[in-house]
Design an enzyme around this catalytic site. Structure first.
Site, PDB file in Angstrom:
ATOM      1  N   ASP A   1     -22.369  70.595  40.018  1.00  0.00           N
ATOM      2  CA  ASP A   1     -22.394  70.638  38.559  1.00  0.00           C
ATOM      3  C   ASP A   1     -21.271  71.558  38.088  1.00  0.00           C
ATOM      4  OD1 ASP A   1     -24.945  69.766  36.523  1.00  0.00           O
ATOM      5  OD2 ASP A   1     -23.414  71.081  35.677  1.00  0.00           O
TER       6      ASP A   1
ATOM      7  N   CYS B   1     -25.412  61.652  29.574  1.00  0.00           N
ATOM      8  CA  CYS B   1     -26.013  60.552  28.801  1.00  0.00           C
ATOM      9  C   CYS B   1     -25.211  60.187  27.557  1.00  0.00           C
ATOM     10  CB  CYS B   1     -27.438  60.934  28.384  1.00  0.00           C
ATOM     11  SG  CYS B   1     -27.521  62.332  27.241  1.00  0.00           S
TER      12      CYS B   1
ATOM     13  N   SER C   1     -32.170  68.289  30.970  1.00  0.00           N
ATOM     14  CA  SER C   1     -32.823  68.051  32.252  1.00  0.00           C
ATOM     15  C   SER C   1     -33.680  66.787  32.201  1.00  0.00           C
ATOM     16  CB  SER C   1     -33.653  69.277  32.631  1.00  0.00           C
ATOM     17  OG  SER C   1     -34.098  69.183  33.964  1.00  0.00           O
TER      18      SER C   1
END
Length: 343
Positions: free
Chosen positions: A40, A84, A326
């Site tokens: 990440d 997203c 998350s």
């Protein structure tokens, strides 16, 4: 016990997939696992990951990972929750044209170049991903690799008794072994499911009170009150207002807990429970002591266990952002079931 799974957690965030693996192992203990790498680029998320698991995620963009690096990890399973925004209204729904989709597209391309693709792939994303070009490219690659049984779901925690409407898209791909002829069967993509796949796990949601503080007295409502000015400037906007006895609340996004009240998550009534309000007159909302859910309450509604903690250096607003980015641990854990039960 079967062999240990070697797992890579891409876009690892605060470790939602890792917690889901731990929960899945509790529910379906046939297989153990080791997370051999997490990746990440968010410093706060990586700090949380190390704080909870003792593993330092690689601060590397997934779009820069190489085939050689993947070979080195020898992972059986890829778990991924890519950005997203390319598939949301707020992100303009640019899909594969959005620069933030470059990382998942890179992984899809790498998948097709590997001599030994992973046996298991699990992906989580927002509704709308199911209609994306990105998904079509992933499915095409899985078909070209051969041997996968692919299931797709659009489901909500509410279906398994968690009073939070975080409806999400999930893809699970399990690769079948080679046949006697040394070849794998063709990839099979099963019909899309918009309901919970395991009938015995379905249950009604309890009231939110079970997910709030040990008691309402544990939370200082003044500390989490929605400022009056945020309420009064929203004329005729229908806030998502819930009470402790409600059996559902809406999705918490990364903007929750800020001045952005539109579509970021539910707010909770703390007093005058029997009174009436009028959305056309926002002043009628002020007596209800509307407050934000605390980060601890959000993490519980997201299925994180009590053992999950944030480092003290992570501020409240950062905690909301990280939780909003998350996933629901309990939902993912239960959808991982075939991975843990398969020979």
């Amino acid at each position: 016990m079967d062999k240990q799974l070697r797992v890579i957690e891409f876009f690892s965030g605060i470790g939602g997939m890792h917690w889901a693996l731990m929960r899945a192992h509790e529910l379906f203990p046939r297989k153990s696992f080791e997370v051999v790498a997490a990746l990440d680029v968010n410093n706060h998320a990586n700090l949380c990951y190390k704080h909870n698991f003792g593993l330092n995620p690689l601060h590397t963009g997934v779009d820069f990972i190489t085939k050689e690096t993947l070979r080195k990890f020898r992972a059986d399973a890829w778990l991924l929750s890519p950005p997203c925004q390319p598939y949301t209204q707020g992100g303009s729904m640019l899909d594969d044209k959005d620069p933030r989709a470059a990382a998942i597209l890179h992984l899809i391309d790498l998948l097709g170049s590997l001599e030994q693709p992973p046996d298991y792939i699990f992906l989580e994303n927002v509704p709308n991903f199911e209609g994306s070009v990105t998904r079509q490219r992933l499915l095409k690659q899985l078909q070209e690799c051969g041997g996968y049984l692919v299931d797709e779901f659009l489901v909500s925690p509410v279906e398994i008794g968690i009073p939070n409407g975080r409806r999400r898209y999930y893809l699970r791909a399990v690769r079948k072994p080679e046949g006697d002829n040394g070849k794998r069967p063709e990839t099979v993509i099963r019909p899309f499911m918009t309901f919970w796949p395991y009938e015995e796990e379905k249950k009604d949601s309890p009231s939110l009170s079970q997910f709030l503080g040990e008691s309402m007295r544990d939370v200082d409502p003044d500390e989490y009150l929605v400022p009056d000015e945020h309420i009064l400037k929203r004329h005729k906007f229908r806030f998502d207002i819930v009470a402790p006895d409600s059996t559902r609340c809406s999705t918490f996004t990364k903007a929750y807990g800020s001045h952005q009240l539109v579509g970021t998550g539910s707010v909770l009534i703390t007093r005058n429970f029997e009174a009436q309000f009028d959305f056309d007159d926002p002043t009628t909302l002020l007596p209800f002591g509307l407050r934000f859910f605390t980060p601890k309450e959000v993490q519980k509604l997201h299925g994180f266990p009590p053992t999950f903690t944030f480092p003290d250096s992570i501020t409240r607003i950062q905690r909301y952002r990280l939780l909003g980015n998350s996933l629901n641990v309990e939902v993912v854990a239960r959808l991982l079931r075939p991975i843990f039960e398969m020979d």
